[in-house]
Each structure stands twice: as structure tokens, then as C-alpha cells.
Write a protein that holds these residues in place. Structure first.
Motif, mmCIF file in Angstrom:
data_model
loop_
_atom_site.group_PDB
_atom_site.id
_atom_site.type_symbol
_atom_site.label_atom_id
_atom_site.label_comp_id
_atom_site.label_asym_id
_atom_site.label_seq_id
_atom_site.Cartn_x
_atom_site.Cartn_y
_atom_site.Cartn_z
ATOM 1 N N ALA A 80 -13.636 -7.263 0.442
ATOM 2 C CA ALA A 80 -14.409 -7.060 -0.787
ATOM 3 C C ALA A 80 -13.853 -5.895 -1.606
ATOM 4 C CB ALA A 80 -15.877 -6.812 -0.433
ATOM 5 N N PHE A 81 -13.522 -4.801 -0.954
ATOM 6 C CA PHE A 81 -13.044 -3.622 -1.669
ATOM 7 C C PHE A 81 -11.623 -3.818 -2.198
ATOM 8 C CE2 PHE A 81 -15.937 -0.110 0.257
ATOM 9 C CZ PHE A 81 -17.049 -0.865 -0.084
ATOM 10 N N SER A 82 -10.782 -4.497 -1.431
ATOM 11 C CA SER A 82 -9.409 -4.719 -1.880
ATOM 12 C C SER A 82 -9.374 -5.554 -3.160
ATOM 13 C CB SER A 82 -8.590 -5.409 -0.783
ATOM 14 O OG SER A 82 -8.444 -4.572 0.340
ATOM 15 N N LYS A 83 -10.196 -6.594 -3.195
ATOM 16 C CA LYS A 83 -10.262 -7.424 -4.401
ATOM 17 C C LYS A 83 -10.732 -6.595 -5.596
ATOM 18 C CE LYS A 83 -11.994 -11.626 -3.914
ATOM 19 N NZ LYS A 83 -12.911 -12.726 -3.488
ATOM 20 N N LYS A 84 -11.753 -5.767 -5.372
ATOM 21 C CA LYS A 84 -12.292 -4.952 -6.461
ATOM 22 C C LYS A 84 -11.268 -3.937 -6.943
ATOM 23 C CE LYS A 84 -15.945 -3.961 -8.975
ATOM 24 N NZ LYS A 84 -16.530 -4.963 -9.896
ATOM 25 N N ILE A 85 -10.549 -3.331 -6.010
ATOM 26 C CA ILE A 85 -9.551 -2.318 -6.373
ATOM 27 C C ILE A 85 -8.447 -2.931 -7.221
ATOM 28 C CG2 ILE A 85 -7.718 -0.854 -5.411
ATOM 29 C CD1 ILE A 85 -9.719 -0.338 -3.049
ATOM 30 N N LYS A 86 -7.993 -4.113 -6.830
ATOM 31 C CA LYS A 86 -6.917 -4.754 -7.585
ATOM 32 C C LYS A 86 -7.377 -5.172 -8.988
ATOM 33 C CE LYS A 86 -2.971 -4.759 -5.389
ATOM 34 N NZ LYS A 86 -1.751 -4.222 -5.981
ATOM 35 N N GLU A 87 -8.662 -5.482 -9.108
ATOM 36 C CA GLU A 87 -9.199 -5.815 -10.429
ATOM 37 C C GLU A 87 -9.274 -4.578 -11.317
ATOM 38 O OE1 GLU A 87 -13.012 -7.559 -9.849
ATOM 39 O OE2 GLU A 87 -12.250 -9.306 -8.747
ATOM 40 N N LEU A 88 -9.747 -3.476 -10.756
ATOM 41 C CA LEU A 88 -9.962 -2.263 -11.554
ATOM 42 C C LEU A 88 -8.702 -1.419 -11.703
ATOM 43 C CD1 LEU A 88 -13.415 -1.139 -10.073
ATOM 44 C CD2 LEU A 88 -13.003 -2.363 -12.218
ATOM 45 N N TYR A 89 -7.854 -1.421 -10.673
ATOM 46 C CA TYR A 89 -6.656 -0.566 -10.668
ATOM 47 C C TYR A 89 -5.453 -1.404 -10.232
ATOM 48 C CZ TYR A 89 -10.627 2.599 -10.383
ATOM 49 O OH TYR A 89 -11.828 3.222 -10.591
ATOM 50 N N PRO A 90 -5.033 -2.344 -11.068
ATOM 51 C CA PRO A 90 -4.012 -3.330 -10.661
ATOM 52 C C PRO A 90 -2.666 -2.726 -10.291
ATOM 53 C CG PRO A 90 -4.423 -3.434 -13.032
ATOM 54 C CD PRO A 90 -5.483 -2.562 -12.454
ATOM 55 N N LYS A 91 -2.371 -1.525 -10.737
ATOM 56 C CA LYS A 91 -1.073 -0.926 -10.413
ATOM 57 C C LYS A 91 -1.064 -0.214 -9.057
ATOM 58 C CE LYS A 91 0.373 -0.310 -15.229
ATOM 59 N NZ LYS A 91 0.834 0.667 -16.270
ATOM 60 N N THR A 92 -2.219 -0.107 -8.445
ATOM 61 C CA THR A 92 -2.294 0.527 -7.128
ATOM 62 C C THR A 92 -1.571 -0.335 -6.099
ATOM 63 O OG1 THR A 92 -4.444 1.491 -7.673
ATOM 64 C CG2 THR A 92 -3.844 1.408 -5.345
ATOM 65 N N ILE A 93 -0.723 0.274 -5.288
ATOM 66 C CA ILE A 93 -0.004 -0.444 -4.232
ATOM 67 C C ILE A 93 -0.839 -0.381 -2.963
ATOM 68 C CG2 ILE A 93 2.082 -0.495 -2.810
ATOM 69 C CD1 ILE A 93 3.577 0.638 -5.240
ATOM 70 N N MET A 94 -1.180 -1.568 -2.461
ATOM 71 C CA MET A 94 -2.117 -1.674 -1.346
ATOM 72 C C MET A 94 -1.372 -2.045 -0.069
ATOM 73 S SD MET A 94 -5.646 -3.833 -1.239
ATOM 74 C CE MET A 94 -6.164 -2.955 -2.720
ATOM 75 N N ILE A 95 -1.645 -1.258 0.990
ATOM 76 C CA ILE A 95 -0.980 -1.450 2.280
ATOM 77 C C ILE A 95 -2.052 -1.556 3.363
ATOM 78 C CG2 ILE A 95 0.700 -0.495 3.911
ATOM 79 C CD1 ILE A 95 1.694 1.265 1.490
ATOM 80 N N TRP A 96 -2.009 -2.646 4.116
ATOM 81 C CA TRP A 96 -2.949 -2.835 5.222
ATOM 82 C C TRP A 96 -2.227 -2.628 6.549
ATOM 83 C CZ3 TRP A 96 -6.960 -7.382 5.097
ATOM 84 C CH2 TRP A 96 -7.841 -7.209 4.018
ATOM 85 N N GLY A 97 -2.921 -2.002 7.503
ATOM 86 C CA GLY A 97 -2.440 -1.901 8.876
ATOM 87 C C GLY A 97 -3.578 -2.174 9.832
ATOM 88 N N GLY A 98 -3.259 -2.336 11.108
ATOM 89 C CA GLY A 98 -4.288 -2.622 12.108
ATOM 90 C C GLY A 98 -4.083 -3.985 12.739
ATOM 91 N N TYR A 99 -4.947 -4.302 13.720
ATOM 92 C CA TYR A 99 -4.783 -5.540 14.478
ATOM 93 C C TYR A 99 -4.867 -6.783 13.600
ATOM 94 C CZ TYR A 99 -5.149 -3.017 18.903
ATOM 95 O OH TYR A 99 -4.931 -2.171 19.956
ATOM 96 N N PHE A 100 -5.853 -6.819 12.697
ATOM 97 C CA PHE A 100 -6.039 -8.054 11.934
ATOM 98 C C PHE A 100 -4.840 -8.394 11.059
ATOM 99 C CE2 PHE A 100 -7.260 -10.598 8.321
ATOM 100 C CZ PHE A 100 -7.864 -11.684 8.948
ATOM 101 N N PRO A 101 -4.384 -7.521 10.174
ATOM 102 C CA PRO A 101 -3.257 -7.906 9.325
ATOM 103 C C PRO A 101 -1.963 -8.127 10.105
ATOM 104 C CG PRO A 101 -3.802 -5.596 8.997
ATOM 105 C CD PRO A 101 -4.907 -6.188 9.805
ATOM 106 N N SER A 102 -1.789 -7.454 11.234
ATOM 107 C CA SER A 102 -0.588 -7.680 12.030
ATOM 108 C C SER A 102 -0.566 -9.090 12.596
ATOM 109 C CB SER A 102 -0.501 -6.666 13.179
ATOM 110 O OG SER A 102 -0.270 -5.363 12.678
ATOM 111 N N GLN A 103 -1.742 -9.648 12.889
ATOM 112 C CA GLN A 103 -1.813 -10.993 13.466
ATOM 113 C C GLN A 103 -1.958 -12.080 12.404
ATOM 114 O OE1 GLN A 103 -5.109 -10.722 16.136
ATOM 115 N NE2 GLN A 103 -3.936 -9.688 17.732
ATOM 116 N N GLN A 104 -2.709 -11.791 11.360
ATOM 117 C CA GLN A 104 -3.016 -12.806 10.348
ATOM 118 C C GLN A 104 -2.367 -12.439 9.012
ATOM 119 O OE1 GLN A 104 -4.461 -15.501 11.325
ATOM 120 N NE2 GLN A 104 -5.155 -14.798 13.326
ATOM 121 N N TYR A 105 -1.100 -12.068 9.075
ATOM 122 C CA TYR A 105 -0.422 -11.553 7.878
ATOM 123 C C TYR A 105 -0.245 -12.614 6.797
ATOM 124 C CZ TYR A 105 3.541 -13.428 10.560
ATOM 125 O OH TYR A 105 4.374 -14.236 11.302
ATOM 126 N N ASN A 106 -0.166 -13.884 7.182
ATOM 127 C CA ASN A 106 -0.017 -14.924 6.157
ATOM 128 C C ASN A 106 -1.241 -14.965 5.245
ATOM 129 O OD1 ASN A 106 2.544 -16.501 6.445
ATOM 130 N ND2 ASN A 106 1.831 -16.690 8.552
#
Length: 502
Positions: A80-106
Motif C-alpha cells: 500500500a505504501f509503495s504504491k502511494k509513494i510512487k504516485e506522490l514521489y515518482p522520482k524516488t528510487i525504491m529498493i525492497w529487501g527481505g525474505y518476500f522480495p527475494s523469493q517472489q521477485y517477479n
């Protein structure tokens, strides 16, 4: 330092009551300390975390935002927050880490709002990625990252695990300027001020149902006993910590390290908990087990998983674990006054529904056997939830049985998939609703007959009341419709350690 390249690190909400130091975020902060300005927003400590994030991003000085994302509640807030951030601050570069994105990166990278995934430890790759983006240099050769290039997903090589003693110290003091450290030291079964700590990363085993395996690939690196002691002594002396939760995937890999640590920590009179394998600790000497108890070890979590040797083999438990060993070790732990916390995974696939149900029934009977051998044994029940362990025969088996993961983040945060991530709602085609009810109802009766000692809010009077309702059911194997037990557990807010911690 440049004015417009600051880094915001976000720890999405994962707990309602008891907060833990966001160690994974602090590791990333330590990796860029002194090179880039950074701030932390802890979703567990904010009434309005999105508002706090916006207060930083709206200044225009924060170019990067990093999320740590575990499955379950953290994922819901992260999406929810990532979608909102990209809408409000589209130039922000977003990086995810942790178990979930490492496994479900697609699913993560195809969402359109996550730019990079840190695949495993980020201590080296995160600052290298920021450097590359800042200097407009290639990042394709940086290890441990995943990103999208056009329609392709690019996954770089994995880095060897880093020697943990060489890493910079975690910036607890700077975190304290944002969030009081005292509020991270919660009252638990272990102590009045319990501190969460990681002393190692990875695990040297390849259990085919474990989410750690695809990330660490049977590798393990640990801090030295002296390093651990120095960190804990600092936290104790500065903020009054009196207990420790070791959130390592496997704290007890090395008997030598455990002995060295126990000798160092013993004079500090701190109590502690960690995770281990039964077949590993069964090789520890009686002298070692006595020492760790004298040094404050109060309870140890073990992955028992099943009393069925054939199932243990299919789970690829590795080592020498067997049903007979699991039972014998529970008996052995009684003499050392250390509570064994055994987890079991019920609902494994099988060729026929009858075989699936028999596996469940056999493990219920085995769990009751363990409680007869050592009634203090804490039992934690999970329903089998597949993890994408590439190449494992078990994952191929569940795919052949019709199981599929969601393809989008929106599907992942639907209520039933969130419960899947907590290993409470399997969504697996070989389990019928009646089988799931059997597991859950047995869990209710079991927790009624043997309320967990880790729920410090449950008084003796309340425990005895729940026991009175559950004992007859437990003895005569009547588990259906335990509404009276569920009602009391709901009224008294019974805490399950696998969901809510101690």
C-alpha cells in the motif's frame, strides 16, 4: 554529503504490541553510515507511518527509500505504501529487501513501483548500488541484486556470505535519537527488558519447506562469541536489557561458539532464547547443556516438524533427525530445566486424501506422546505452506498437485494469502476443509490443555479454567467444535508465540 541523495529506510508494521529492534534495517543503515545521510521510519512505532514517510520525502532531499519486507502483515503495508509513494514521489528510487522480495521477485518487480530487489544480505550490495546510481555507472555486476530491464528480470550472482565480525557496528545510538531504545526492550516471558539480536545469518541445512534455503543456499556465517557479548553488554549497560531473543535461523550450529558465549554471558545474569536443530544439539555434551542453562538459556525453539521418518526424509531435513530422536531429546531436556519448543508442520502432500489424513492423525498422536514424555515441551503447530525452493523435489510435488503462487502483489495481500504467509491458511489443493479444521481444532484443545508458559498475561486462574475445559477433550480425543475453549482464549486474548511472539 550531497543534499539530495539521502536514504529513507522503512520497517513496515509487523507487530501490534511488542516491538523489536529493526535489525535488518539497521544493517543497511550501518552499511552507508558516514557516506550517505539516512533516517529510519519504523511502522511499528508510528501512528501514521505514511505521514512520517511523506514528511521526509516532501523535503526533496531523500532520493532513495528502502523497505524490509517479510511475508504477512509487513507485506500488506509495504504494498500500500509503495504504491502511494510512487504516485506522490515518482522520482524516488525504491529498493525492497527481505525474505518476500527475494523469493517472489517477479511479482515485486512487475508491480511497476519497486525498482530493485536486494537478494539476500545487503551489507555490500546496497551501498554499491547507491554508488552506481549516484555516479551513473553500471550496476549489472553488483552481486545480490535483482532488477527489471525492459521485459526481462535480471538476477545477478549471489555473493559469498560476509564474515560477520568484519561488519560495522549497528547504529543503535542514532536509532535512539529517532525512537527510544527503551521502548524496543519489551516485557516478555524471558525478562522485563528483552532485546532482539542477530548473531548469525543463514543455516547450513537444506530443509525443502524452509524459506531460508533459497536465500542462503545452505551457508552460515556467525559473529564470534566475544563480539556477541560486547554488543549485548553495551545494550545492557546503556539501556538495561535483561533478556535476549536470538533471532538467528540457527543459533546453535557450533557447540564451541555456544560454550564460549555461555561462559562470557553467565556473570551478566541475562536470560535468553534461540533456535536450534534437534540432531545438532543432541550431540552437545551434558556439560554444555548444563552450562547454557546456568548461563541463562531458558527455552530453545526446535524444528521437530514430524514424528514420521518418511516425512522427515521428504522434507529433506538433512542430518540424522528421526522420530525416535525427537522423543528422546525431549526427555533429555527435562534434566537440564530447558524448555524445548517443538514446531510441527502438518498437512504435507500425499498421493491420496486418505494418506494425507493419516499423516495428520499420526503426527497428532506423536505430539501427544511428546507431551507425555516431557509435559513442559511447548508445541507450535503450522500447516504446511510451500516455499519456492528451486530444484527441491517437495516443491515440484506440490506444483504437480496443483498449487500455484499468486502472480501479482495485489493478490498476495488479499486476506487469505496473508494467512497463508503466517502458515495458518495453506490454500493447498490436497487439504480439505475438514482436514484443516482437524488441525486447527486439535491446536485449540492442545493449547487449552497446555497453555503456553510464554503468555505472561495469562494468570494461573485463567490457565486452570481453560485446562478444565480442555482436559477431557484432550484425553478422549474429541477435538471437534471446541467453541468453549476458543471463547475463553478470545476473551483473555491468548497469545500464540508463533504469531505474536512471547
Amino acid at each position: 554529503m550531497a543534499a539530495h541523495n539521502k536514504i529513507l529506510l522503512f520497517n513496515p508494521r509487523s507487530a501490534k504490541i511488542t516491538f523489536r529492534v529493526p535489525n535488518s534495517i539497521l544493517n543497511i543503515a550501518a552499511s552507508v553510515e558516514g557516506k550517505y545521510d539516512w533516517m529510519v521510519v519504523d511502522g511499528n512505532r508510528e501512528d501514521d507511518p505514511m505521514g512520517k514517510i511523506s514528511s521526509y520525502l516532501s523535503t526533496g532531499s531523500f532520493k532513495y527509500i528502502g523497505f524490509t519486507v517479510m511475508p504477512g502483515p509487513q507485506l500488506r503495508q509495504a504494498v500500500a505504501f509503495s504504491k502511494k509513494i510512487k504516485e506522490l514521489y515518482p522520482k524516488t528510487i525504491m529498493i525492497w529487501g527481505g525474505y518476500f522480495p527475494s523469493q517472489q521477485y517477479n511479482a515485486v518487480l512487475k508491480s511497476g513501483y519497486v525498482d530493485f530487489v536486494v537478494n539476500g544480505p545487503g551489507d555490500h550490495c546496497f551501498p554499491q548500488l547507491i554508488d552506481a546510481l549516484e555516479n551513473n555507472t553500471p550496476y549489472e555486476l553488483i552481486k545480490n541484486i535483482i532488477y527489471r530491464s525492459g521485459d526481462d528480470i535480471i538476477k545477478t550472482r549471489k555473493e559469498d556470505l560476509i564474515e560477520q565480525d568484519t561488519l560495522p557496528p549497528l547504529p543503535y545510538d542514532k536509532l535512539h535519537t529517532m525512537y527510544s531504545m527503551e521502548n524496543y526492550l519489551g516485557k516478555t516471558y524471558l525478562g522485563k527488558k528483552t532485546f532482539a539480536y542477530h548473531s548469525s545469518i543463514g543455516c547450513p541445512f537444506t530443509c525443502s519447506f524452509c524459506s531460508v534455503v533459497p536465500i542462503y543456499e545452505a551457508r552460515w556465517k556467525a559473529k564470534s562469541a566475544q563480539h556477541i557479548y560486547n554488543d549485548l553488554k553495551y545494550i545492557k549497560d546503556k539501556w538495561g536489557a535483561d533478556a535476549i531473543e536470538f533471532h538467528d535461523n540457527n543459533f546453535f550450529v557450533s557447540e564451541k561458539r555456544v560454550v564460549e558465549f555461555a561462559k562470557l554471558i553467565k556473570p551478566e545474569k541475562m536470560t535468553w532464547w534461540g533456535m536450534a536443530r534437534i540432531d545438532t544439539m543432541n550431540k552437545f555434551s551434558d556439560e554444555t547443556l548444563s552450562l547454557i542453562r546456568e548461563a541463562g538459556c531458558k527455552i530453545i525453539f526446535f524444528g521437530a516438524e514430524s514424528g514420521n521418518d518418511e516425512l522427515l526424509k521428504r522434507m529433506d531435513k538433512g542430518g540424522t533427525q528421526s522420530g525416535a530422536q525427537i522423543a528422546a531429546f525431549a526427555a533429555r531436556m527435562k534434566q537440564f530445566d530447558i524448555i524445548p519448543e517443538y514446531s510441527f508442520v502438518l498437512g504435507m502432500p500425499a498421493p491420496t486424501p486418505e494418506q494425507v489424513e493419516k499423516q495428520i492423525d499420526d503426527d497428532i498422536a506423536f505430539i501427544k506422546k511428546i507431551k507425555r514424555i516431557n509435559p513442559t515441551t511447548e508445541i507450535v503447530l503450522y500447516t504446511y505452506s510451500p516455499v519456492p525452493t528451486e530444484g527441491s523435489s517437495l516443491f515440484k510435488e506440490v506444483q504437480n498437485n496443483g498449487f500455484r503462487f499468486p502472480q501479482t502483489l495485489e493478490d498476495w495481500v488479499s486476506p487469505h494469502w496473508e494467512n497463508f504467509d503466517m502458515r495458518k491458511n495453506p490454500l493447498t489443493p490436497w487439504l480439505t476443509p475438514a482436514m484443516i479444521d482437524k488441525i486447527r481444532n486439535f491446536e485449540t484443545v492442545l493449547n487449552g490443555r497446555y497453555p503456553t508458559v510464554t503468555d505472561i498475561r495469562l494468570t494461573s486462574l485463567r490457565k486452570n479454567a481453560i485446562k478444565a475445559l480442555a482436559t477431557l477433550r484432550y484425553k478422549i480425543n474429541i477435538y471437534q467444535y471446541p467453541y468453549e475453549i476458543k471463547l475463553l482464549q478470545r476473551i483473555w486474548k491468548y497469545r500464540q508465540p508463533e504469531i505474536q511472539g512471547f
